[in-house]
Each structure stands twice: as C-alpha cells, then as structure tokens.
Design a protein around this motif. Structure first.
Motif, mmCIF file in Angstrom:
data_model
loop_
_atom_site.group_PDB
_atom_site.id
_atom_site.type_symbol
_atom_site.label_atom_id
_atom_site.label_comp_id
_atom_site.label_asym_id
_atom_site.label_seq_id
_atom_site.Cartn_x
_atom_site.Cartn_y
_atom_site.Cartn_z
ATOM 1 N N SER A 119 0.831 -1.205 0.000
ATOM 2 C CA SER A 119 0.000 0.000 0.000
ATOM 3 C C SER A 119 0.867 1.259 0.000
ATOM 4 O O SER A 119 0.365 2.356 -0.188
ATOM 5 C CB SER A 119 -0.948 -0.003 1.202
ATOM 6 O OG SER A 119 -0.215 0.034 2.404
ATOM 7 N N VAL A 120 2.163 1.080 0.214
ATOM 8 C CA VAL A 120 3.106 2.194 0.196
ATOM 9 C C VAL A 120 3.472 2.506 -1.250
ATOM 10 O O VAL A 120 3.673 1.577 -2.058
ATOM 11 C CB VAL A 120 4.382 1.821 0.997
ATOM 12 C CG1 VAL A 120 5.432 2.895 0.912
ATOM 13 C CG2 VAL A 120 4.030 1.522 2.439
ATOM 14 N N ARG A 121 3.566 3.774 -1.572
ATOM 15 C CA ARG A 121 3.955 4.157 -2.930
ATOM 16 C C ARG A 121 5.298 3.522 -3.278
ATOM 17 O O ARG A 121 6.231 3.564 -2.478
ATOM 18 C CB ARG A 121 4.045 5.677 -3.023
ATOM 19 C CG ARG A 121 4.321 6.129 -4.423
ATOM 20 C CD ARG A 121 4.256 7.601 -4.546
ATOM 21 N NE ARG A 121 4.516 7.938 -5.933
ATOM 22 C CZ ARG A 121 4.562 9.143 -6.393
ATOM 23 N NH1 ARG A 121 4.365 10.154 -5.588
ATOM 24 N NH2 ARG A 121 4.816 9.360 -7.658
ATOM 25 N N HIS A 122 5.378 2.919 -4.423
ATOM 26 C CA HIS A 122 6.565 2.221 -4.927
ATOM 27 C C HIS A 122 6.909 0.989 -4.097
ATOM 28 O O HIS A 122 8.041 0.506 -4.133
ATOM 29 C CB HIS A 122 7.776 3.153 -5.024
ATOM 30 C CG HIS A 122 7.552 4.345 -5.889
ATOM 31 N ND1 HIS A 122 7.299 4.244 -7.240
ATOM 32 C CD2 HIS A 122 7.528 5.670 -5.600
ATOM 33 C CE1 HIS A 122 7.127 5.455 -7.738
ATOM 34 N NE2 HIS A 122 7.246 6.347 -6.771
ATOM 35 N N GLY A 123 5.920 0.464 -3.358
ATOM 36 C CA GLY A 123 6.159 -0.718 -2.531
ATOM 37 C C GLY A 123 6.583 -1.918 -3.346
ATOM 38 O O GLY A 123 7.525 -2.625 -2.977
ATOM 39 N N VAL A 124 5.903 -2.163 -4.466
ATOM 40 C CA VAL A 124 6.250 -3.319 -5.299
ATOM 41 C C VAL A 124 7.668 -3.175 -5.822
ATOM 42 O O VAL A 124 8.461 -4.127 -5.777
ATOM 43 C CB VAL A 124 5.239 -3.498 -6.456
ATOM 44 C CG1 VAL A 124 5.722 -4.547 -7.447
ATOM 45 C CG2 VAL A 124 3.877 -3.879 -5.909
ATOM 46 N N GLU A 125 8.020 -1.982 -6.291
ATOM 47 C CA GLU A 125 9.367 -1.757 -6.826
ATOM 48 C C GLU A 125 10.433 -1.934 -5.738
ATOM 49 O O GLU A 125 11.484 -2.535 -5.980
ATOM 50 C CB GLU A 125 9.484 -0.353 -7.439
ATOM 51 C CG GLU A 125 8.665 -0.161 -8.690
ATOM 52 C CD GLU A 125 7.207 0.239 -8.431
ATOM 53 O OE1 GLU A 125 6.747 0.182 -7.267
ATOM 54 O OE2 GLU A 125 6.526 0.587 -9.409
ATOM 55 N N THR A 126 10.147 -1.424 -4.546
ATOM 56 C CA THR A 126 11.101 -1.540 -3.434
ATOM 57 C C THR A 126 11.307 -2.999 -3.040
ATOM 58 O O THR A 126 12.437 -3.451 -2.846
ATOM 59 C CB THR A 126 10.596 -0.723 -2.226
ATOM 60 O OG1 THR A 126 10.432 0.644 -2.628
ATOM 61 C CG2 THR A 126 11.566 -0.803 -1.057
ATOM 62 N N VAL A 127 10.210 -3.739 -2.958
ATOM 63 C CA VAL A 127 10.292 -5.156 -2.601
ATOM 64 C C VAL A 127 11.007 -5.937 -3.706
ATOM 65 O O VAL A 127 11.857 -6.795 -3.425
ATOM 66 C CB VAL A 127 8.894 -5.731 -2.308
ATOM 67 C CG1 VAL A 127 8.935 -7.239 -2.179
ATOM 68 C CG2 VAL A 127 8.320 -5.087 -1.047
ATOM 69 N N ALA A 128 10.683 -5.644 -4.961
ATOM 70 C CA ALA A 128 11.337 -6.339 -6.078
ATOM 71 C C ALA A 128 12.847 -6.140 -6.018
ATOM 72 O O ALA A 128 13.617 -7.094 -6.193
ATOM 73 C CB ALA A 128 10.777 -5.834 -7.408
ATOM 74 N N ALA A 129 13.276 -4.913 -5.762
ATOM 75 C CA ALA A 129 14.717 -4.643 -5.671
ATOM 76 C C ALA A 129 15.346 -5.426 -4.520
ATOM 77 O O ALA A 129 16.428 -6.001 -4.663
ATOM 78 C CB ALA A 129 14.961 -3.145 -5.505
ATOM 79 N N ALA A 130 14.668 -5.467 -3.377
ATOM 80 C CA ALA A 130 15.213 -6.184 -2.216
ATOM 81 C C ALA A 130 15.292 -7.686 -2.472
ATOM 82 O O ALA A 130 16.229 -8.350 -2.014
ATOM 83 C CB ALA A 130 14.353 -5.908 -0.981
ATOM 84 N N LEU A 131 14.316 -8.227 -3.210
ATOM 85 C CA LEU A 131 14.299 -9.661 -3.499
ATOM 86 C C LEU A 131 15.148 -10.032 -4.706
ATOM 87 O O LEU A 131 15.359 -11.218 -4.975
ATOM 88 C CB LEU A 131 12.859 -10.141 -3.731
ATOM 89 C CG LEU A 131 11.922 -10.103 -2.527
ATOM 90 C CD1 LEU A 131 10.512 -10.505 -2.944
ATOM 91 C CD2 LEU A 131 12.423 -10.990 -1.412
ATOM 92 N N GLY A 132 15.595 -9.025 -5.463
ATOM 93 C CA GLY A 132 16.389 -9.303 -6.655
ATOM 94 C C GLY A 132 15.569 -9.910 -7.774
ATOM 95 O O GLY A 132 16.057 -10.758 -8.528
ATOM 96 N N VAL A 133 14.301 -9.491 -7.864
ATOM 97 C CA VAL A 133 13.400 -10.000 -8.901
ATOM 98 C C VAL A 133 12.735 -8.808 -9.595
ATOM 99 O O VAL A 133 12.876 -7.666 -9.163
ATOM 100 C CB VAL A 133 12.321 -10.945 -8.312
ATOM 101 C CG1 VAL A 133 12.965 -12.161 -7.664
ATOM 102 C CG2 VAL A 133 11.419 -10.223 -7.321
ATOM 103 N N SER A 134 11.967 -9.101 -10.636
ATOM 104 C CA SER A 134 11.254 -8.042 -11.347
ATOM 105 C C SER A 134 9.935 -7.714 -10.645
ATOM 106 O O SER A 134 9.449 -8.496 -9.817
ATOM 107 C CB SER A 134 10.964 -8.484 -12.783
ATOM 108 O OG SER A 134 10.007 -9.536 -12.770
#
Length: 131
Positions: A91-106
């Motif tokens: 629900s946080v802005r850019h949450g998906v992008e932030t999580v993707a970067a942390a997980l090393g996935v798209s």
C-alpha cells in the motif's frame, strides 16, 4: 522516560519491530503515542513514516533469514511476499518496486508472488476451484 521501567522494557520489542522511537512523554509531538502505566505517562512512541516502515520491515526480514533477501530460494521469497502483503507493504507508494529490488526480482515476479499468495489464502479458506 526511565529506560529501566518495566513497562518501557515490555513495549521495547514492539516499538523496535515497528521501527519506532521511544521518547520522554514531555517531548512528545502531536503524532506521537503517549503510553501510560497506572495513570502515569511513562513513554511516548514516535512512529516512522510509512516508507521508512517498509525499509525497516525489509531489514528485519533480512536479519530474520540471516542473508540478503535476494539470496533466498523462490519458495522463501514467496513467504516473504506473504508477510509483506499482510503488513501492508504494497500500500506504500513504490512498494512493489522496493520489494522487487530487495528480493532481486522483477516487479512482474512480485505480482506473480502476490497472485500465488492470494491463491494460497483462497485455498486455505476453501474458496475457489476444487483441486
């Protein structure tokens, strides 16, 4: 605030898990939450901004797993996404992008993991196709 007060010690793990800061009640600002014990203000909790909370949550998950999240296997990454989704990370802005970067996935992979998590929950609740 007395750091050795039993109530302060009792709430410290929760405040740390939230990424909050404990301050003296006399220094509490408008958004701080003042906690009382037996009628006496003992500690005020300053909660982080939502975006800081996501960073804190990712750091906590990294510590919990003992390695960078990008090094986890696929199944464990899916479990991490489930935890993050439960905690409102997306629900946080850019949450998906932030999580993707942390997980090393798209981002696409994170959305696939979210779909998988939602399918699991539906199965657990007995909703959806039999199978």
């Amino acid at each position: 605030m007395t750091d050795d007060h039993p109530f302060v010690e009792a709430v410290r793990p929760l405040v740390d898990a939230l990424g909050g800061e404990m301050v003296d009640p006399a220094e509490a600002a408008g958004d701080d939450v003042v906690l009382a014990w037996e009628g006496e203000d003992v500690v005020a909790v300053r909660l982080p901004a939502l975006s800081d909370s996501l960073d804190h949550l990712l750091a906590e998950l990294r510590r919990r797993h003992g390695m960078p999240l990008a090094e986890l296997d696929r199944r464990t990454k899916q479990q991490v996404v489930r935890v993050l989704e439960t905690r409102g990370a997306f629900s946080v802005r850019h949450g998906v992008e932030t999580v993707a970067a942390a997980l090393g996935v798209s981002r696409f992979t994170v959305y696939n993991y979210l779909n998988y998590v939602n399918e699991q929950r539906a199965r657990e609740a007995g909703i959806g196709p039999e199978g």
